[in-house]
Design a protein around this motif. Structure first.
Motif, mmCIF file in Angstrom:
data_model
loop_
_atom_site.group_PDB
_atom_site.id
_atom_site.type_symbol
_atom_site.label_atom_id
_atom_site.label_comp_id
_atom_site.label_asym_id
_atom_site.label_seq_id
_atom_site.Cartn_x
_atom_site.Cartn_y
_atom_site.Cartn_z
ATOM 1 N N HIS A 93 -49.526 -24.607 -73.402
ATOM 2 C CA HIS A 93 -49.385 -26.037 -73.669
ATOM 3 C C HIS A 93 -48.460 -26.263 -74.546
ATOM 4 O O HIS A 93 -47.575 -27.306 -74.524
ATOM 5 N N SER A 94 -47.708 -25.295 -75.068
ATOM 6 C CA SER A 94 -46.661 -25.555 -76.074
ATOM 7 C C SER A 94 -45.330 -25.732 -75.275
ATOM 8 O O SER A 94 -44.371 -26.157 -75.828
ATOM 9 N N ALA A 95 -45.306 -25.481 -73.838
ATOM 10 C CA ALA A 95 -44.254 -25.853 -73.126
ATOM 11 C C ALA A 95 -43.981 -27.575 -73.038
ATOM 12 O O ALA A 95 -43.175 -28.019 -72.500
ATOM 13 N N LEU A 96 -45.148 -28.284 -73.040
ATOM 14 C CA LEU A 96 -45.256 -29.727 -72.904
ATOM 15 C C LEU A 96 -44.124 -30.463 -73.598
ATOM 16 O O LEU A 96 -43.330 -31.045 -73.015
ATOM 17 N N PRO A 97 -43.832 -30.272 -74.863
ATOM 18 C CA PRO A 97 -42.704 -31.096 -75.354
ATOM 19 C C PRO A 97 -41.413 -30.716 -75.141
ATOM 20 O O PRO A 97 -40.580 -31.469 -74.907
ATOM 21 N N ALA A 98 -41.228 -29.325 -75.041
ATOM 22 C CA ALA A 98 -40.183 -29.012 -74.432
ATOM 23 C C ALA A 98 -39.547 -29.351 -73.251
ATOM 24 O O ALA A 98 -38.424 -29.844 -72.863
ATOM 25 N N ILE A 99 -40.472 -29.425 -72.262
ATOM 26 C CA ILE A 99 -40.530 -29.954 -70.905
ATOM 27 C C ILE A 99 -39.934 -31.397 -70.929
ATOM 28 O O ILE A 99 -38.873 -31.911 -70.377
ATOM 29 N N LEU A 100 -40.550 -32.212 -71.795
ATOM 30 C CA LEU A 100 -40.177 -33.423 -72.180
ATOM 31 C C LEU A 100 -38.814 -33.724 -72.724
ATOM 32 O O LEU A 100 -37.962 -34.508 -72.289
ATOM 33 N N CYS A 101 -38.326 -32.943 -73.616
ATOM 34 C CA CYS A 101 -37.011 -32.802 -74.015
ATOM 35 C C CYS A 101 -35.986 -32.609 -73.029
ATOM 36 O O CYS A 101 -34.923 -33.263 -72.872
ATOM 37 N N GLY A 102 -36.202 -31.722 -72.008
ATOM 38 C CA GLY A 102 -35.328 -31.631 -70.918
ATOM 39 C C GLY A 102 -35.269 -32.590 -69.942
ATOM 40 O O GLY A 102 -34.310 -33.042 -69.442
ATOM 41 N N LEU A 103 -36.361 -33.091 -69.646
ATOM 42 C CA LEU A 103 -36.461 -34.472 -68.648
ATOM 43 C C LEU A 103 -35.716 -35.414 -69.120
ATOM 44 O O LEU A 103 -35.169 -36.303 -68.563
ATOM 45 N N TYR A 104 -36.061 -35.865 -70.497
ATOM 46 C CA TYR A 104 -35.324 -37.003 -71.041
ATOM 47 C C TYR A 104 -33.962 -36.833 -71.617
ATOM 48 O O TYR A 104 -33.193 -37.658 -71.654
#
Length: 375
Positions: free
Chosen positions: A119-130
């Motif tokens: 679950h901790s990957a969720l915000p990091a993935i969003l940072c890379g996406l945006y």
């Protein structure tokens, strides 16, 4: 004793027990709303075991005050046959306003689906996406049946940030309310909604399976990208197969069978004390190398030095089934520092395990490239 803080669906409390003071967590929709001075019945398992993910005493009941009548329009029972089973309205059940939309839905129309173990990957993935241009205020909610992508295969021509939905699996926490991160990401517009699938519950949209969770993300929330992970608090036994993250491989299969474009985020660590998780975790190698039967694009972060070479070497066997895509990480540290929520995995922050967060952000960057290219 007092309410420490609240976020959507949850209350953090200070309580006094025969063993002293403790932090407790209550879900008002299940147990009612505790008030200072109330006697509360607590489950103290997490405290007794010293669990690292949210070591709370859990409020089971406020004995002197019953919660609201749980009966509602829904017929899906989640956390089934436990004392706190919850009845919810599933997007795919007959009484749902979205039933007609989902009844014959069989495709997510090429939507990129980013899959991660933790679950901790969720915000990091969003940072890379945006990247360095994250969304501002959330868009209007999508209407039922409204697809979010513009053009075939999820190709987007506008410059606005994509609509991203989080599909939460049931391998960790069952209530989505437990996650302060997803609540904050929803409030800030970084997520257009949360879909809770399987036995998990409490999202903006409820779904029976990961498959209908992905379909609901696309056709109910109008998502252009979906991120799939377990809820907080995964389970692992230190064996090849005994960990809840095997569901990441199953999510790859679900995305592929529904016509999505699966993107696999590697679980990478340079700070974990357990050898099996140093470099590319055995969780990723098993979930993607053995459980995932459909091909995916695996985001391999281009990390510096010997550690980067180790990650590349450990990833290589996944190329027998998947497409390995090297993703540069330049600029991603800055993007990660712009996260609206605290980045933490297994108690380690951004600077304590930078490789973990860069690998997750690399998957987001790869998905963004799919949106811009349509390929």
């Amino acid at each position: 004793m007092r309410v420490r803080r609240e976020w959507p669906g949850a209350m953090e409390l200070d309580v006094t027990t025969e063993d002293g003071q403790a932090r407790a967590l209550a879900y008002p929709a299940l147990v009612g709303r505790p008030e200072p001075g109330d006697a509360v019945l607590l489950n103290t398992t997490a405290l007794a075991m010293g669990l690292g993910t949210g070591g709370y005493a859990m409020v089971v009941a406020v004995p002197d005050r019953l919660p609201q009548d749980p009966r509602g329009p829904g017929h899906l029972v989640k956390a089934r046959y436990t004392p706190l089973q919850a009845t919810v309205l599933g997007a795919d059940e007959q009484d749902s306003p979205f039933h007609d939309v989902l009844r014959d839905a069989d495709s997510v129309d090429g939507m990129p689906v980013i899959v991660a173990d933790l679950h901790s990957a969720l915000p990091a993935i969003l940072c890379g996406l945006y990247g360095t241009t994250p969304p501002g205020a959330p868009d209007r909610p999508a209407e039922a049946g409204e697809g979010g992508a513009e053009g075939e295969g999820g190709h987007r021509s506008s410059g606005r940030p994509p609509r991203v939905a989080y599909v939460m699996l049931d391998g960790g926490a069952l209530p989505a309310w437990f996650s302060m991160s997803s609540a904050r990401l929803r409030q800030t517009g970084w997520l257009c909604g949360v879909v809770t699938a399987g036995q998990s519950f409490g999202g903006d949209v409820e779904a029976v399976t990961p498959h209908t969770g992905l379909l609901a993300a696309r056709h109910v929330l109008g998502a252009e990208v979906a991120i799939v992970t377990q809820g907080p608090g995964n389970l692992g036994g230190g064996t090849r197969w005994g960990f809840s993250g095997v569901s990441a491989g199953e999510a790859i299969n679900a995305a592929a069978v529904l016509g999505g474009r699966p993107v696999a985020a590697l679980r990478v660590s340079e700070g974990d004390l357990r050898e099996r998780h140093i470099g590319v975790s055995h969780h990723s190698l098993t979930a993607y190398g053995r459980v995932a039967l459909a091909p995916a694009k695996v985001a391999v972060p281009v990390l510096p030095g010997d550690f980067g070479r180790r990650v590349a070497e450990q990833s290589r066997p996944l190329g027998a089934r998947h497409e390995l895509v090297e993703v540069p990480v330049d600029g991603l540290v800055e993007a990660l520092r712009g996260s609206p929520v605290r980045l933490s995995t297994m108690g380690r922050g951004l600077d304590e395990d930078l490789a973990y967060f860069l690998a997750s952000a690399a998957a987001g960057r790869l998905a963004a490239s799919l949106l811009s290219s349509g390929s």
